[in-house]
Design a protein around this motif. Structure first.
Motif, mmCIF file in Angstrom:
data_model
loop_
_atom_site.group_PDB
_atom_site.id
_atom_site.type_symbol
_atom_site.label_atom_id
_atom_site.label_comp_id
_atom_site.label_asym_id
_atom_site.label_seq_id
_atom_site.Cartn_x
_atom_site.Cartn_y
_atom_site.Cartn_z
ATOM 1 N N GLU A 1 0.522 -1.055 0.261
ATOM 2 C CA GLU A 1 0.080 0.065 -0.112
ATOM 3 C C GLU A 1 0.454 1.564 -0.171
ATOM 4 O O GLU A 1 0.637 2.305 0.653
ATOM 5 N N ARG A 2 1.591 0.927 -0.743
ATOM 6 C CA ARG A 2 2.527 2.953 -0.689
ATOM 7 C C ARG A 2 3.006 2.484 -2.492
ATOM 8 O O ARG A 2 2.326 1.621 -3.480
ATOM 9 N N TYR A 3 3.636 3.263 -2.653
ATOM 10 C CA TYR A 3 3.657 3.839 -4.098
ATOM 11 C C TYR A 3 5.240 3.223 -4.738
ATOM 12 O O TYR A 3 6.442 3.742 -4.791
ATOM 13 N N CYS A 4 4.679 1.949 -5.050
ATOM 14 C CA CYS A 4 5.667 0.772 -5.830
ATOM 15 C C CYS A 4 6.486 0.753 -7.129
ATOM 16 O O CYS A 4 5.619 0.958 -7.929
ATOM 17 N N LYS A 5 8.118 0.825 -7.088
ATOM 18 C CA LYS A 5 8.480 1.268 -8.535
ATOM 19 C C LYS A 5 9.272 -0.338 -8.501
ATOM 20 O O LYS A 5 9.441 -0.157 -9.437
ATOM 21 N N GLY A 6 9.236 -0.858 -7.660
ATOM 22 C CA GLY A 6 10.475 -2.611 -8.210
ATOM 23 C C GLY A 6 9.861 -3.614 -6.953
ATOM 24 O O GLY A 6 10.173 -3.045 -5.683
ATOM 25 N N VAL A 7 9.500 -4.810 -7.731
ATOM 26 C CA VAL A 7 9.835 -5.893 -6.842
ATOM 27 C C VAL A 7 10.813 -6.811 -6.966
ATOM 28 O O VAL A 7 11.467 -6.785 -8.852
ATOM 29 N N THR A 8 11.618 -7.955 -6.231
ATOM 30 C CA THR A 8 12.547 -8.694 -7.055
ATOM 31 C C THR A 8 12.500 -9.608 -5.585
ATOM 32 O O THR A 8 12.087 -9.574 -3.891
ATOM 33 N N TRP A 9 12.589 -10.705 -6.160
ATOM 34 C CA TRP A 9 12.626 -12.025 -5.536
ATOM 35 C C TRP A 9 14.028 -12.224 -4.884
ATOM 36 O O TRP A 9 14.760 -12.031 -5.958
ATOM 37 N N GLY A 10 14.459 -13.749 -3.897
ATOM 38 C CA GLY A 10 15.902 -13.704 -3.155
ATOM 39 C C GLY A 10 15.771 -14.103 -2.115
ATOM 40 O O GLY A 10 14.818 -13.650 -1.249
ATOM 41 N N ASP A 11 16.079 -14.853 -2.286
ATOM 42 C CA ASP A 11 16.170 -15.916 -0.520
ATOM 43 C C ASP A 11 17.698 -15.466 -0.123
ATOM 44 O O ASP A 11 18.631 -16.127 0.532
ATOM 45 N N TYR A 12 16.917 -14.632 0.941
ATOM 46 C CA TYR A 12 18.597 -13.868 1.681
ATOM 47 C C TYR A 12 19.071 -14.483 2.528
ATOM 48 O O TYR A 12 19.990 -14.178 3.340
ATOM 49 N N ASP A 13 18.333 -15.499 3.130
ATOM 50 C CA ASP A 13 18.504 -15.820 4.152
ATOM 51 C C ASP A 13 19.531 -17.021 3.916
ATOM 52 O O ASP A 13 19.498 -18.382 5.335
ATOM 53 N N GLY A 14 18.933 -17.785 2.921
ATOM 54 C CA GLY A 14 19.380 -19.083 2.779
ATOM 55 C C GLY A 14 18.945 -20.280 3.566
ATOM 56 O O GLY A 14 19.396 -21.456 3.389
ATOM 57 N N ASP A 15 17.338 -19.655 3.700
ATOM 58 C CA ASP A 15 16.522 -20.999 4.620
ATOM 59 C C ASP A 15 15.859 -21.616 3.185
ATOM 60 O O ASP A 15 15.219 -22.793 3.434
ATOM 61 N N GLY A 16 16.531 -21.227 2.081
ATOM 62 C CA GLY A 16 15.259 -21.932 0.939
ATOM 63 C C GLY A 16 14.032 -21.557 0.207
ATOM 64 O O GLY A 16 13.837 -21.805 -0.710
ATOM 65 N N TRP A 17 13.769 -20.525 0.963
ATOM 66 C CA TRP A 17 12.324 -20.152 0.968
ATOM 67 C C TRP A 17 12.396 -18.849 0.252
ATOM 68 O O TRP A 17 13.383 -17.585 0.568
ATOM 69 N N PRO A 18 12.234 -18.634 -0.963
ATOM 70 C CA PRO A 18 12.470 -16.841 -1.445
ATOM 71 C C PRO A 18 11.567 -15.966 -0.591
ATOM 72 O O PRO A 18 9.902 -15.980 -0.344
ATOM 73 N N ASP A 19 12.597 -14.795 -0.277
ATOM 74 C CA ASP A 19 11.950 -13.858 -0.141
ATOM 75 C C ASP A 19 12.119 -12.096 -0.606
ATOM 76 O O ASP A 19 12.286 -12.789 -2.061
ATOM 77 N N LEU A 20 10.479 -11.725 -0.522
ATOM 78 C CA LEU A 20 10.684 -10.337 -1.443
ATOM 79 C C LEU A 20 11.271 -8.553 -1.136
ATOM 80 O O LEU A 20 10.676 -8.538 0.344
ATOM 81 N N TYR A 21 11.829 -8.388 -1.785
ATOM 82 C CA TYR A 21 11.870 -7.136 -2.063
ATOM 83 C C TYR A 21 11.361 -6.178 -2.511
ATOM 84 O O TYR A 21 11.058 -6.270 -3.856
ATOM 85 N N VAL A 22 10.808 -4.645 -1.945
ATOM 86 C CA VAL A 22 10.089 -3.630 -2.546
ATOM 87 C C VAL A 22 10.588 -2.078 -2.223
ATOM 88 O O VAL A 22 10.448 -2.295 -1.314
ATOM 89 N N SER A 23 10.360 -1.705 -3.859
ATOM 90 C CA SER A 23 10.898 -0.411 -3.206
ATOM 91 C C SER A 23 10.031 0.770 -3.638
ATOM 92 O O SER A 23 8.880 0.114 -4.332
ATOM 93 N N ASN A 24 9.899 2.038 -2.909
ATOM 94 C CA ASN A 24 8.582 2.490 -2.989
ATOM 95 C C ASN A 24 9.186 4.360 -2.955
ATOM 96 O O ASN A 24 10.337 4.077 -2.224
#
Length: 725
Positions: free
Chosen positions: A397-420
């Motif tokens: 619920e913000r003015y989103c301009k970029g999204v990307t998936w990556g497993d930043y903590d190495g637990d095998g589950w894809p996490d999500l970074y959102v730029s606003n």
């Protein structure tokens, strides 16, 4: 607008009939987009002419008594719509009034009128030279040789205007620096730079000259048939028709802007097969994302629409299903995505629940003018999606301009970074149960508050995912101030180095990423095949004045980045949008394709392809095919161990299309430097976490590997040479 609703529909249906009658969903989308394009003729904030018509009426009513602000406002709208001579006429009229004493003491008039008049003259110079008679050197900073203008009128008058602004403003003023930058560019176009620029206003010559032995790239788009002209848009490079050669798909964000499919002819050129691909009528995409969402072995395309358009951007996306031969059917409505009508220009695919199907996250641009949210869609495995945003806790619920998936903590589950823009960025940690929690504040990755392009990558080859995110509030004045030792403040890029356990540290300044820029399009790849990821930023904003260079940064051993923009001839001044790194001629090194049109009808430009001259290093291209995991292997982690002088080294990649505004091939090309042999390739498959290992791989080869199978297939393609006209 360029076409009528009836023409759009008739063309789309007629072409589709030639490849098989289009489905009802495809016909419905073509009709919907055509109707929205017609509506946009008046109210679209970038392409609509409603505001201009009102200003013209008021201007006519006021006659000779029209105030300078009305003249300036009307001129800006005329310029945006491509009526450059009319804009110059109105600004000249306002300028004459200023010289008669009208507006005296009003800095907005005394500076704004000559500055905007200079910008209009600059655009005339671009239109009559760069757009009309482009060369391989056109708009490459510093402008030299074939990039210089043969029709000098525009730049000559622009120099007069910017000189006036410089004389009227104090040395540390924003408009002083902006005029200074544009004065230098104008002189370059006439061949009178640097000596023709007075020393106090001259950009440092050494800064814009090559500082390394990095070779020069040549723009070959016109030679190979990829220099389409248009406004802002997306770019994808991958094999869409199954012949093992990378094709190119581009979009144009104008409401009636066409998509293009360029088939790689395997002989150094490209054939426009847009009609055969079923793309007529599928218009108006600002960005494109690709993946094999239905797991049938070919690559599909998602078209994103409405970004920056606020309430006018309440448009559907298009999910284009690949029929297996490089032709597409719009299945948006059947897939369950057609009811979402909110402005967006960013999305990304990942198997967030590790069930073997690719899920989809779409950003939304929420503002006071158009309240909306981001959306997470779970892939149901039957060609349809179910929205799970609320349960997952990722509405943003913000003015989103970029999204990307990556497993930043190495637990095998894809996490999500959102730029606003206008709010903290998000790092949504995947809990593994279908829900996420925002840990950005704890991780220290909320900045900058005005963000745009972003991506996960492993820039230092330590096996842990890092985050790149760029700000979006810099102009040419900041570049001039930076180069001249001024004090204009500006925000900077962020490079968050991950430790693989959930921690991050911003190392951008230590890595040398201090150049002021305003990125939009973006992507990364390994230009010199040394095993370290480089990146390219398409820069600027809709303002015609922001003629700033797109930037290339070379990764030096994972410790710092060298600005090779000017050495490589990559500093194109037009508005960089979708960017892709890809080996388009199959010679083992990555070329760079980018869309270059601006935001307004009057700011169109031609797309570019920078051919890689080669660096003499080794490489390996890996095409992984998932079985339990998604077939296109998004999220698979690759590690190649190589032997070279002094020992062994590892090179890491994660399968994906790269940055948030542009699409690289999903098959991964890994630079191997001066390796003497490949010891092994390891792939960690995203669904199961299983690790497979291959050995005995040849250097300088493309291979195809399949999840669960021990062998590998060598993909044989004969390298070609980009043709020359």
């Amino acid at each position: 607008m360029r076409t009528t609703v009836s023409v759009l529909i008739a063309a789309a249906v007629g072409v589709a009939c030639g490849r098989g009658e289009p489905g009802p969903g495809h016909r419905r989308m073509v009709t919907t987009l055509a109707e929205l394009a017609r509506k946009g003729e008046q109210d679209n904030p970038f392409f609509g002419t409603g505001r201009l018509q009102k200003l013209r009426q008021e201007l006519e009513q006021r006659g000779a008594a029209a105030p300078w602000r009305l003249l300036l406002g009307t001129a800006e709208q005329e310029l945006n719509q491509g009526n450059t001579r009319r804009a110059i006429e109105l600004l000249t009229r306002a300028h004459a009034a200023l010289q008669r004493g009208e507006g005296k003491g009003d800095l907005a008039a005394e500076v704004g009128i000559p500055f905007h008049l200079g910008v209009a003259w600059m655009r005339l110079g671009e239109t009559e030279n760069c757009c009309a008679k482009p060369t391989a050197e056109t708009c490459i900073l510093p402008i030299q040789g074939g990039g210089q203008h043969t029709a000098p009128e525009g730049s000559q008058h622009a120099i007069e205007c910017f000189t006036e602004v410089l004389r009227a403003t104090p040395p540390q003023d924003y408009w002083h620096f902006a005029a200074m930058w544009l004065l230098n560019v104008a002189h370059m176009t006439l061949g009178s730079w640097p000596d023709g620029v007075p020393e106090p206003w001259r950009m440092p010559v050494d800064v814009l000259q090559p500082k390394s032995d990095f070779p020069r790239f040549r723009n070959v788009a016109a030679d190979v048939g990829l220099d389409t002209f248009g406004t802002a848009g997306g770019a994808l490079v991958d094999d869409f028709d199954g012949d093992d050669w990378p094709d190119v798909i581009v979009s144009d964000w104008a409401p009636d802007g066409p998509m293009h499919f360029f088939h790689n002819d395997q002989h150094g050129g490209f054939e426009d097969r847009s009609a055969r691909a079923g793309l007529p009528g599928i218009t108006g995409g600002l960005n494109l994302v690709h993946a094999d969402y239905d797991d049938d072995g070919d690559l599909d395309v998602l078209v994103l629409r409405g970004g920056w358009w606020f309430a006018s951007g309440q448009l559907p996306c298009s999910l284009l299903q690949n029929r297996g031969d490089g032709s597409f059917e719009d299945v948006t409505f059947a897939a369950g995505l057609g009811e979402r009508r909110e402005p967006t220009q960013t999305a990304a695919f990942a198997d967030h629940d590790r069930d073997g199907d690719l899920d989809l996250y779409i950003g939304g641009e929420s503002s006071e003018r158009c309240r909306c949210q981001n959306h997470l869609y779970r892939n149901d495995g039957d060609g349809t999606f179910t929205e799970v945003t609320t349960a997952a806790g990722v509405a943003n619920e913000r003015y989103c301009k970029g999204v990307t998936w990556g497993d930043y903590d190495g637990d095998g589950w894809p996490d999500l970074y959102v730029s606003n823009i206008g709010g903290d960025n998000r790092l949504y940690h995947n809990r593994g149960d279908g829900s996420f929690v925002d840990v950005a504040p704890q991780a220290g990755v909320t900045a900058p508050r005005v963000s745009f392009p972003t991506w996960f990558w492993d820039f230092d080859n330590d096996g842990a995912q890092d985050i790149f995110v760029a700000h979006y509030e810099t102009g040419v004045a900041h570049i001039a101030s930076f180069l001249k030792g001024g004090s204009l403040p500006f925000d900077r890029l962020r490079l968050y180095r991950g430790d693989g356990r959930g921690g991050f540290r911003d190392v951008a300044v230590d890595a040398g990423l201090t150049w002021p820029c305003m990125p939009m399009g973006c992507n990364f790849g390994d230009l010199d095949n040394d095993g370290w990821l480089d990146f390219y930023l398409g820069t600027s904003n809709p303002d015609y004045a922001n003629l700033m260079p797109n930037l290339m940064f070379r990764n030096v051993g994972g410790t710092r980045f060298e600005n090779v923009t000017f050495a490589g001839g990559l500093g194109h001044l037009q508005k960089g949008h979708g960017v892709a790194f890809a080996d388009l001629d199959q010679d083992g090194d990555q070329d760079v394709f980018a869309t270059m049109g601006g935001a307004y009808p009057g700011d169109g430009f031609r797309n570019v392809l920078f051919a890689n001259p080669g660096f003499g290093n080794h490489w390996l291209t890996v095409h992984p095919i998932g079985v339990a995991s998604p077939r296109c292997a998004i999220g698979a982690r690759l590690c190649v161990t190589i032997r070279e002088a002094g020992g062994t080294r590892r090179v890491f990649r994660t399968v994906g299309s790269g940055g948030s505004f542009g699409g690289n091939p999903l098959r991964q090309t890994l630079g191997l430097g001066k390796a003497t042999m490949i010891e092994r390739l390891e792939i960690t498959w995203p669904r199961t976490g299983a690790v497979q290992t291959w050995s005995g791989l040849p250097l300088d080869t493309t291979i195809r590997v399949r999840e669960g199978e021990d062998g590998f297939e060598v993909v044989v393609t004969k390298p070609t040479t980009f043709r020359r006209r």
